[in-house]
Scaffold this active site. Structure first.
Site, PDB file in Angstrom:
ATOM      1  N   ARG A  63      -6.542   0.676  -0.975  1.00 20.99           N
ATOM      2  CA  ARG A  63      -6.307  -0.537  -1.772  1.00 20.99           C
ATOM      3  C   ARG A  63      -4.819  -0.855  -1.816  1.00 20.99           C
ATOM      4  O   ARG A  63      -4.410  -2.004  -1.681  1.00 20.99           O
ATOM      5  CB  ARG A  63      -6.873  -0.407  -3.192  1.00 20.99           C
ATOM      6  N   CYS A  64      -4.003   0.191  -1.974  1.00 16.66           N
ATOM      7  CA  CYS A  64      -2.548  -0.037  -2.042  1.00 16.66           C
ATOM      8  C   CYS A  64      -2.009  -0.633  -0.738  1.00 16.66           C
ATOM      9  O   CYS A  64      -1.025  -1.358  -0.739  1.00 16.66           O
ATOM     10  CB  CYS A  64      -1.809   1.269  -2.282  1.00 16.66           C
TER      11      CYS A  64
END
Ligand SMILES: NC(=O)NCCC[C@H](N)C(=O)O
Length: 411
Positions: free
Chosen positions: A398-399
């Site tokens: 996600r990052c």
């Protein structure tokens, strides 16, 4: 006109995502500076690039268009004819000791092709790259052994944080630590000058010109009118309230924000390191953010009368989520199956940092094999990517991704 930025959920089918391929900036880390630059180790460049390419290919194979920050930035500067103006701003924000050094670096960087200049700014400028002599006291007395005139930006491959899509717009963020503060300048120029985005109705809900900090890892789009934002090491309560004022006043579509308070520490720097959405009714959670009764401090912000914001305090996060998402049951899936050793180990390597590419389908790091099996036991489709070097920067799928377009969820 449809906005070129359109994200109304965490889980709608991902159509376009912004990535940054790790470059020389991750090789410009040394043991002396890596802590300040928010790394716990030094990645091996060929391998981190191989892993990142695998991540990008996995997304492409699943129908996602991947676009790259470094390419868009160079294209934007050329399209807007703003290479010099951008460089001036970047130099101003780079903590240079003197105006003569500023001038020397300007000459050096401006002589490059735009793409080379962008890549070089990202990678950092070593003191041995230019023949620079000055008789100014600040230069003569500045530390001789510090190897950079301009620091590298090794965290750029975490495109999630400097800016975050939100409905038909985005926030361009004032980052918490100096190590990452220049990163969001690229997005400011991309939105203003890149032909794909400029003058196309993209709302900048919050610009980087704020005193208070906010980072995209804390910003979750639960649905087209509810956000969850972490009160964390990286995002202040005040900036959430400021954003709420804007979103509620500007008819953004968002009329509820859950401000979720998480511990202020490195392992859990953003909400998405401990909590991500996987499906209409499923989330990952790191048990470390819950107290013994399973509670988490949660504040619900809603529009009140005369532009006031009503705030109510709850601690039963699971019920709050069930209510705002209007689902009969809501499942919080513990990272590492909640085991006292496995959970913190896998969370440290981003076991709860899943990237949903469609409802019930997530991309995760292969190293978090316990968490991945737990997710599968709930019927979730888990697509694993290789992660030995990528995880050294303390961020997961996600990052490493900033969704630009997701399909709307079916109601
Ligand atoms: N959303 C995220 O959790 N991003 C990971 C950022 C890791 C980076 N080394 C940082 O400390 O900012």
């Amino acid at each position: 006109m449809t906005s070129p930025v359109h994200v109304t959920s965490e889980i709608g089918t991902l159509k376009t995502v912004l990535l940054k391929r790790p470059g020389k900036e991750v090789e410009n880390l040394t043991p002396d500076i890596m802590g300040r630059l928010l790394f716990d180790d030094i990645p091996y460049l060929p391998e981190i690039q191989r892993e990142h390419d695998f991540f990008a290919k996995t997304l492409q194979d699943n129908g996602v268009e991947t676009i790259y920050l470094e390419t868009l930035a160079a294209e934007a500067l050329d399209a807007g004819n703003v290479k010099e103006e951008f460089l001036e701003k970047m130099l101003d924000e780079s903590g240079l000791v003197s105006s003569t050094l500023h001038a020397a670096l300007k000459e050096y960087l401006l002589s490059m092709e735009t793409q080379d200049m962008v890549d070089k700014i990202m990678a950092g400028v070593r003191t041995n790259e230019i023949d620079y002599k000055s008789n100014a006291l600040v230069d003569l007395s500045s530390s001789e052994d510090y190897p950079f005139f301009m620091d590298p930006m090794p965290n750029l491959y975490f495109t999630r944080d400097p800016a975050a899509s939100m409905g038909d717009g985005l926030t361009i963020n004032r980052m918490t630590f100096a190590a990452r503060r220049r990163e969001s300048l690229f997005m400011e120029y991309i939105m203003e000058f890149h032909p794909r985005f400029a003058n196309k109705g993209v709302n900048v809900w919050r610009s980087r010109n704020h005193l208070d900090r906010m980072e995209g890892g804390d910003e979750l789009i639960l649905n087209d009118h509810v956000l969850a934002i972490g009160i964390s090491q990286r995002t202040s309560a005040r900036s959430i309230e400021e954003l709420a004022q804007v979103l509620f006043a500007k008819h953004s579509g968002f009329d509820k924000i859950l401000a979720i308070k998480i511990p202020n520490n490195r392992a859990m720097m953003h909400l998405d390191t401990v909590f991500t959405m996987i499906d209409y009714d499923k989330f990952t959670i790191h048990p470390g953010i819950q107290d013994n009764g399973g509670n988490v401090d949660t504040f619900i912000l809603e529009p009140g009368k005369d532009n006031h914001i009503n705030i109510s305090h709850r601690t039963d996060l699971q019920n709050v989520l069930r209510e705002v998402l209007k689902v009969p049951e809501l499942i919080l899936i513990p990272v590492g199956n909640g085991d006292a050793v496995v959970a913190p180990r896998e969370q440290w390597n981003d076991g709860s940092n899943t990237l949903a590419i469609a409802p019930n389908t997530v991309v995760t790091y292969n190293r978090n094999y316990v968490s991945n099996e737990v997710l599968r036991s709930y019927g979730i489709k888990v697509i694993e990517v290789i992660s030995a070097e990528l995880s050294r920067g303390r961020g997961g799928p996600r990052c490493m991704s900033m969704p630009i377009v997701r399909e709307d969820l079916k109601k």
